[in-house]
Design an enzyme around this catalytic site. Sequence first.
Site, PDB file in Angstrom:
ATOM      1  N   CYS A 152      45.299   9.997  49.270  1.00 44.64           N
ATOM      2  CA  CYS A 152      43.833  10.025  50.053  1.00 44.64           C
ATOM      3  C   CYS A 152      44.623  10.154  51.535  1.00 44.64           C
ATOM      4  O   CYS A 152      43.625  10.237  52.473  1.00 44.64           O
ATOM      5  CB  CYS A 152      43.059   8.794  50.050  1.00 44.64           C
ATOM      6  SG  CYS A 152      42.216   8.883  48.199  1.00 44.64           S
TER       7      CYS A 152
HETATM    8  N1  COA Z   1      30.285  -1.218  35.275  1.00 46.12           N
HETATM    9  C1  COA Z   1      30.324  -2.415  35.286  1.00 46.12           C
HETATM   10  N2  COA Z   1      31.177  -3.413  35.232  1.00 46.12           N
HETATM   11  C2  COA Z   1      32.426  -2.768  35.627  1.00 46.12           C
HETATM   12  C3  COA Z   1      32.679  -1.490  36.113  1.00 46.12           C
HETATM   13  C4  COA Z   1      31.417  -0.456  35.919  1.00 46.12           C
HETATM   14  N3  COA Z   1      31.732   0.826  36.128  1.00 46.12           N
HETATM   15  N4  COA Z   1      33.830  -1.126  36.532  1.00 46.12           N
HETATM   16  C5  COA Z   1      34.559  -2.534  36.338  1.00 46.12           C
HETATM   17  N5  COA Z   1      33.657  -3.218  35.991  1.00 46.12           N
HETATM   18  C6  COA Z   1      33.736  -4.788  35.765  1.00 46.12           C
HETATM   19  C7  COA Z   1      35.073  -5.092  35.502  1.00 46.12           C
HETATM   20  O1  COA Z   1      35.469  -4.906  34.232  1.00 46.12           O
HETATM   21  C8  COA Z   1      35.198  -6.524  36.040  1.00 46.12           C
HETATM   22  O2  COA Z   1      34.592  -7.388  34.981  1.00 46.12           O
HETATM   23  P1  COA Z   1      35.317  -8.814  34.730  1.00 46.12           P
HETATM   24  O3  COA Z   1      35.036  -9.790  35.796  1.00 46.12           O
HETATM   25  O4  COA Z   1      34.581  -9.290  33.432  1.00 46.12           O
HETATM   26  O5  COA Z   1      36.859  -8.600  34.453  1.00 46.12           O
HETATM   27  C9  COA Z   1      34.271  -6.769  37.123  1.00 46.12           C
HETATM   28  O6  COA Z   1      33.317  -5.448  37.074  1.00 46.12           O
HETATM   29  C10 COA Z   1      34.763  -6.645  38.478  1.00 46.12           C
HETATM   30  O7  COA Z   1      35.868  -5.599  38.638  1.00 46.12           O
HETATM   31  P2  COA Z   1      36.865  -5.381  39.692  1.00 46.12           P
HETATM   32  O8  COA Z   1      37.808  -4.106  39.398  1.00 46.12           O
HETATM   33  O9  COA Z   1      37.182  -6.535  40.168  1.00 46.12           O
HETATM   34  O10 COA Z   1      35.668  -4.796  40.892  1.00 46.12           O
HETATM   35  P3  COA Z   1      35.838  -4.440  42.402  1.00 46.12           P
HETATM   36  O11 COA Z   1      34.802  -5.471  42.882  1.00 46.12           O
HETATM   37  O12 COA Z   1      37.087  -4.675  42.842  1.00 46.12           O
HETATM   38  O13 COA Z   1      35.361  -3.064  42.421  1.00 46.12           O
HETATM   39  C11 COA Z   1      36.327  -0.942  42.936  1.00 46.12           C
HETATM   40  C12 COA Z   1      36.009  -2.105  41.786  1.00 46.12           C
HETATM   41  C13 COA Z   1      37.368   0.070  42.349  1.00 46.12           C
HETATM   42  C14 COA Z   1      34.959  -0.385  43.362  1.00 46.12           C
HETATM   43  C15 COA Z   1      37.095  -1.788  44.179  1.00 46.12           C
HETATM   44  O14 COA Z   1      38.061  -2.455  43.695  1.00 46.12           O
HETATM   45  C16 COA Z   1      37.693  -0.638  45.025  1.00 46.12           C
HETATM   46  O15 COA Z   1      36.930   0.287  45.662  1.00 46.12           O
HETATM   47  N6  COA Z   1      39.123  -0.744  45.450  1.00 46.12           N
HETATM   48  C17 COA Z   1      39.473   0.139  46.498  1.00 46.12           C
HETATM   49  C18 COA Z   1      39.936   1.414  46.024  1.00 46.12           C
HETATM   50  C19 COA Z   1      40.666   2.523  46.998  1.00 46.12           C
HETATM   51  O16 COA Z   1      40.633   2.014  48.230  1.00 46.12           O
HETATM   52  N7  COA Z   1      41.274   3.162  46.468  1.00 46.12           N
HETATM   53  C20 COA Z   1      41.879   3.785  47.505  1.00 46.12           C
HETATM   54  C21 COA Z   1      42.207   5.360  47.359  1.00 46.12           C
HETATM   55  S1  COA Z   1      41.428   6.389  46.483  1.00 46.12           S
END
Ligand code: COA
Length: 373
Positions: A152
């Site tokens: 990115c």
């Molecule tokens: N729907 C419902 N629940 C979901 C889900 C979905 N689509 N995707 C994940 N979950 C669940 C997970 O399984 C987890 O459940 P658990 O607590 O029972 O294990 C919970 O939601 C939290 O997951 P987590 O991955 O910790 O969520 P998060 O708050 O970190 O959000 C992202 C996920 C991807 C939105 C976030 O981490 C993010 O944007 N990170 C940065 C990405 C980035 O900058 N990438 C860089 C360049 S591309």
Amino acid sequence: MKRVIISGIGVVIPEASITNEQLVESFNAWVDKENPRREAAGEPLLQKSDTAFIEYASGVKKRHVLVADGILDPDRMAPRIPSRDDDQLSVMAEFGVASARRALDDAGLEPGDIDMVICAASHHQRPYPAISIEIQNALGIPGAAFDMGLGCSSAAAGLHVAYNLVRTGAQKRVMVVTPEIITGHLNFRDRQTHFIFGDASTAVILEPIGDDETRPGRFEVLDTRGWTQFSNNIRTNFGFLLRDGQDDTSAVQMEGNMIKQVGNKVFKEVTVAGHRFIVGFLADHGLTPHDVRRFWLHQANARMNAMILKLAFGHEVGHDRAPMVLERLGNTAAAGAVIALEENHRDMKPGDYGLLCAFGAGYSIGSALLRMM
Ligand code: COA
């Protein structure tokens, strides 16, 4: 060394869009079909996706996609992008040409005025012939072209290279084209990532300016910088050796070899790295975040950007200071920060500083410090 300006920016957002509700409905329909098979096979069951989670966790409400057909079909869950003959303009080059034309129009330039094209994107449709050379050829641009990628941070890394080529006089005018068809490599069956990305194409033209010259309404590029640190937390294993790792070489196995990420680790680690990078880069120019009128940050996660800025400023800052396009476009990979820049600079006053800063896979960070003329 020459002074360098951004003389033109072009952005193309595809017309088709998909809402969170549509995406989640198709994902959950697929889960309903897949789970009975898994249950019978004694495999772990899939969990459903959820619109409220997506909006809260990422800030994304919808995304625009180059081709919507096929993405929502639970039996396919991938865009249907027909392959083209070798003598036709390839899909990625076509997308790049569209934003390149807009950048040329914005700059009031002809293709013959450019002497280098860099296609800087997180994925390239093929290794060779370079997509940049195909774009160069389609537009009739003389000189040379090459492809480069840094996840990115690709567009920012492209600007880093282009800035130094123009600054040193090695090239006259360089165009950095960033066609991101990221839905083409997204696993729409992966609950963790299926909602994150959207497609867009951008192009930026850099050129020199005389020592006493000014171009009102344009940005001077004061400096560019890159930073990388290896991490497996955002990864694709798709590549030219994929066939060779398989026993059955008749078809390439995509499952497990598309974009995957450990989102929460990326969130924490890149937030810290991004904040440190921004503060350090600005400090090297005698500036603090408070001196910068606008931040065009990578558009991956609204909460992440808010946190980076809170660490940098010591308090929360609003969207006027750091605009977001993520809500309506999703994460458009390397195109996101350039889109934020293009859409949010016309109100800036002469002398205002702006910082473009992208971050992502690698890990990588790329940035350009700009000042409105
Ligand atoms: N729907 C419902 N629940 C979901 C889900 C979905 N689509 N995707 C994940 N979950 C669940 C997970 O399984 C987890 O459940 P658990 O607590 O029972 O294990 C919970 O939601 C939290 O997951 P987590 O991955 O910790 O969520 P998060 O708050 O970190 O959000 C992202 C996920 C991807 C939105 C976030 O981490 C993010 O944007 N990170 C940065 C990405 C980035 O900058 N990438 C860089 C360049 S591309």
